[in-house]
Design a protein around this motif. Structure first.
Motif, PDB file in Angstrom:
ATOM      1  N   UNK A  57       0.817  -1.218   0.000  1.00 18.62           N
ATOM      2  CA  UNK A  57       0.000   0.000   0.000  1.00 18.62           C
ATOM      3  C   UNK A  57       0.852   1.270   0.000  1.00 18.62           C
ATOM      4  N   UNK A  58       0.282   2.344  -0.489  1.00 16.42           N
ATOM      5  CA  UNK A  58       0.994   3.618  -0.586  1.00 16.42           C
ATOM      6  C   UNK A  58       1.624   4.020   0.743  1.00 16.42           C
ATOM      7  N   UNK A  79       3.809  -1.837  -8.384  1.00 12.48           N
ATOM      8  CA  UNK A  79       2.456  -2.045  -8.902  1.00 12.48           C
ATOM      9  C   UNK A  79       1.440  -1.496  -7.906  1.00 12.48           C
ATOM     10  N   UNK A  80       1.773  -0.375  -7.283  1.00 11.13           N
ATOM     11  CA  UNK A  80       0.918   0.270  -6.286  1.00 11.13           C
ATOM     12  C   UNK A  80       0.208   1.457  -6.922  1.00 11.13           C
ATOM     13  N   UNK A  81      -1.074   1.615  -6.633  1.00 14.75           N
ATOM     14  CA  UNK A  81      -1.880   2.641  -7.293  1.00 14.75           C
ATOM     15  C   UNK A  81      -2.392   3.652  -6.273  1.00 14.75           C
ATOM     16  N   UNK A  82      -1.635   4.712  -6.073  1.00 10.97           N
ATOM     17  CA  UNK A  82      -2.053   5.725  -5.115  1.00 10.97           C
ATOM     18  C   UNK A  82      -1.162   6.946  -5.183  1.00 10.97           C
ATOM     19  N   UNK A  83      -1.515   7.965  -4.390  1.00 10.10           N
ATOM     20  CA  UNK A  83      -0.709   9.170  -4.209  1.00 10.10           C
ATOM     21  C   UNK A  83      -0.477   9.353  -2.723  1.00 10.10           C
ATOM     22  N   UNK A  84       0.678   9.884  -2.366  1.00  9.49           N
ATOM     23  CA  UNK A  84       0.991  10.071  -0.957  1.00  9.49           C
ATOM     24  C   UNK A  84       0.234  11.262  -0.387  1.00  9.49           C
ATOM     25  N   UNK A  85      -0.351  11.059   0.789  1.00 11.52           N
ATOM     26  CA  UNK A  85      -1.032  12.154   1.480  1.00 11.52           C
ATOM     27  C   UNK A  85      -0.022  13.229   1.852  1.00 11.52           C
ATOM     28  N   UNK A  86      -0.413  14.470   1.729  1.00 12.50           N
ATOM     29  CA  UNK A  86       0.454  15.578   2.132  1.00 12.50           C
ATOM     30  C   UNK A  86       1.387  16.025   1.028  1.00 12.50           C
ATOM     31  N   UNK A 113      -8.775  -4.595   4.026  1.00 15.37           N
ATOM     32  CA  UNK A 113      -7.695  -4.263   3.093  1.00 15.37           C
ATOM     33  C   UNK A 113      -7.725  -2.764   2.844  1.00 15.37           C
ATOM     34  N   UNK A 114      -6.605  -2.218   2.392  1.00 17.00           N
ATOM     35  CA  UNK A 114      -6.505  -0.781   2.155  1.00 17.00           C
ATOM     36  C   UNK A 114      -7.392  -0.376   0.974  1.00 17.00           C
ATOM     37  N   UNK A 115      -8.153   0.693   1.160  1.00 20.49           N
ATOM     38  CA  UNK A 115      -8.981   1.259   0.092  1.00 20.49           C
ATOM     39  C   UNK A 115      -8.233   2.499  -0.403  1.00 20.49           C
ATOM     40  N   UNK A 116      -7.381   2.319  -1.402  1.00 22.27           N
ATOM     41  CA  UNK A 116      -6.486   3.391  -1.833  1.00 22.27           C
ATOM     42  C   UNK A 116      -7.231   4.658  -2.248  1.00 22.27           C
ATOM     43  N   UNK A 117      -8.418   4.483  -2.849  1.00 25.55           N
ATOM     44  CA  UNK A 117      -9.153   5.637  -3.357  1.00 25.55           C
ATOM     45  C   UNK A 117      -9.564   6.641  -2.303  1.00 25.55           C
ATOM     46  N   UNK A 118      -9.762   6.180  -1.072  1.00 18.03           N
ATOM     47  CA  UNK A 118     -10.181   7.080   0.005  1.00 18.03           C
ATOM     48  C   UNK A 118      -9.108   8.137   0.261  1.00 18.03           C
ATOM     49  N   UNK A 119      -7.853   7.707   0.351  1.00 18.49           N
ATOM     50  CA  UNK A 119      -6.760   8.655   0.538  1.00 18.49           C
ATOM     51  C   UNK A 119      -6.489   9.475  -0.712  1.00 18.49           C
ATOM     52  N   UNK A 120      -6.678   8.859  -1.884  1.00 21.10           N
ATOM     53  CA  UNK A 120      -6.411   9.570  -3.131  1.00 21.10           C
ATOM     54  C   UNK A 120      -7.419  10.694  -3.349  1.00 21.10           C
ATOM     55  N   UNK A 162      -8.609  12.662  -1.112  1.00 19.17           N
ATOM     56  CA  UNK A 162      -8.115  13.827  -0.359  1.00 19.17           C
ATOM     57  C   UNK A 162      -6.896  14.442  -1.031  1.00 19.17           C
ATOM     58  N   UNK A 163      -5.982  13.597  -1.509  1.00 14.91           N
ATOM     59  CA  UNK A 163      -4.768  14.103  -2.152  1.00 14.91           C
ATOM     60  C   UNK A 163      -5.108  14.944  -3.377  1.00 14.91           C
ATOM     61  N   UNK A 164      -6.016  14.457  -4.211  1.00 12.24           N
ATOM     62  CA  UNK A 164      -6.362  15.184  -5.438  1.00 12.24           C
ATOM     63  C   UNK A 164      -7.219  16.403  -5.137  1.00 12.24           C
ATOM     64  N   UNK A 165      -8.089  16.299  -4.146  1.00 12.51           N
ATOM     65  CA  UNK A 165      -8.880  17.467  -3.737  1.00 12.51           C
ATOM     66  C   UNK A 165      -7.954  18.590  -3.271  1.00 12.51           C
ATOM     67  N   UNK A 166      -6.941  18.239  -2.510  1.00 16.71           N
ATOM     68  CA  UNK A 166      -5.980  19.240  -2.036  1.00 16.71           C
ATOM     69  C   UNK A 166      -5.167  19.826  -3.187  1.00 16.71           C
ATOM     70  N   UNK A 167      -4.925  19.015  -4.223  1.00 17.49           N
ATOM     71  CA  UNK A 167      -4.108  19.441  -5.358  1.00 17.49           C
ATOM     72  C   UNK A 167      -4.819  20.400  -6.299  1.00 17.49           C
TER      73      UNK A 167
END
Length: 336
Positions: free
Chosen positions: A80-81, A107-114, A282-289, A291-296
């Protein structure tokens, strides 16, 4: 024969490791849990992540990362990210200690928070350049649950290093698993991360009882947002019309095998996010993503109505019905 170390024994890491082992490669799958590694070695199964699947007898597992990496040509990170920096740091320590150089892939699909960093950017920060000869990402429409059953699958390997991409391609390719290569590492990573946002929304619509019209509209307009973010961050817009873009969006936004889709569907049925996360385990990558994209979006000067609506639902507890109404009653405009 290629020697591959796969770091991360979740469903996707196990499926990729199993595919390469099936092809006759020497594959060692690293898990941070000794009991999981023992199960894979002794029973050729990984019941928590891939129930009832029978793994290849020549797939070896270990909880010792240095052992997994010893002599490896390719190191494939599939965690996970939020675990990328920790595992990447351990990987770097092992490579520096041994003095070896690998093809580094993930093969990880996400963006780092912050930081909003892509996975390859995170790996570049923690793994010294002298420890790897090329950097690549595996993306595209591929559920581990289908890959492990040898369902027909086509994926994309993004890298600016042709030799690195081709080495992964050759290790993975067989009659049921077809990898393509492309030179757009940025677009491949962003497509894989951003489609998880839209998949949550797609699941919400189905959970609320809407049909194919609504789902198709969301996926199509969601692709517009994905392309906008991708272009703003330096990706090739054409990448999002291929496997790493629309291909991954379709399978993630419509299949019950997608944890992001399933999470959205459960939210649409009225469950709380905490309950959904606990039930899935299991990790739900989209939940964190989200927030990351909203902030971006402010810094990128973009208008991302679907992402914004999902952010309000997930993080500000706006009702899904209210968010849908806001989307459907926005000022009229031409299709872009």
């Amino acid at each position: 024969m290629t020697k591959v170390a796969v770091l991360g024994a979740g469903s996707w890491g196990t499926a990729l490791a199993n595919t390469m082992a099936k092809n006759g490669n020497q594959v060692v799958l690293w898990s941070h849990k000794e009991v999981q590694a023992a199960e894979i070695n002794d029973k050729h199964s990984n019941e928590k992540y891939l129930p009832k699947a029978k793994l290849e007898a020549n797939l070896q597992a270990t909880a010792d990362m240095a052992f997994a990496l010893d002599g490896a040509d390719i190191a494939l990170v599939v965690v996970p990210t939020k675990a990328i920096r920790e595992v990447g740091g351990q990987l770097a320590d092992c490579l520096k200690a041994s003095g070896q150089k690998v093809i580094l892939a993930h093969a990880t699909k996400g963006l780092e928070q912050g930081t909003h960093m892509r996975i390859s950017q995170m790996l570049e920060e923690v793994v010294p350049a002298e420890c790897y000869s090329g950097l690549a990402v595996i993306s595209g429409p591929s559920h581990a649950e289908d890959v492990i059953k040898s369902d027909l699958t086509a994926i994309s390997i993004g890298s600016t290093d042709v030799k690195a991409a081709q080495a992964l391609q050759e290790a993975l390719a067989n009659e049921s698993f077809r990898p393509y290569t492309n030179s757009d590492l940025v677009g491949s990573e962003l497509g894989g991360a951003l489609k998880n946002i839209i998949a949550i929304g797609s699941g919400m619509l189905i959970g609320k009882g809407y049909g194919a019209n609504a789902q198709a509209a969301l996926l199509t307009r969601g692709l517009v947002e994905i392309r906008q973010v991708g272009k703003a961050l330096g990706a090739n817009a054409e990448t999002f019309l291929g496997l790493a873009g629309i291909g991954d969006l379709i399978v993630t936004g419509m299949s019950p095998n997608s944890r992001n889709y399933r999470a959205g569907r459960s939210l649409g049925q009225g469950k709380a996010l905490s309950q959904v996360e606990e039930e899935m385990g299991m990790v739900i990558e989209g939940v964190n993503t989200v927030k990351a994209v909203y902030d971006l979006q402010s810094s990128l000067k973009l208008d991302l109505p679907i992402t914004s609506a999902l952010y309000r639902v997930i993080y500000e507890e706006e009702s899904i019905d209210s968010a849908i109404k806001d989307l459907m009653t926005r000022p009229l405009k031409a299709e872009d």
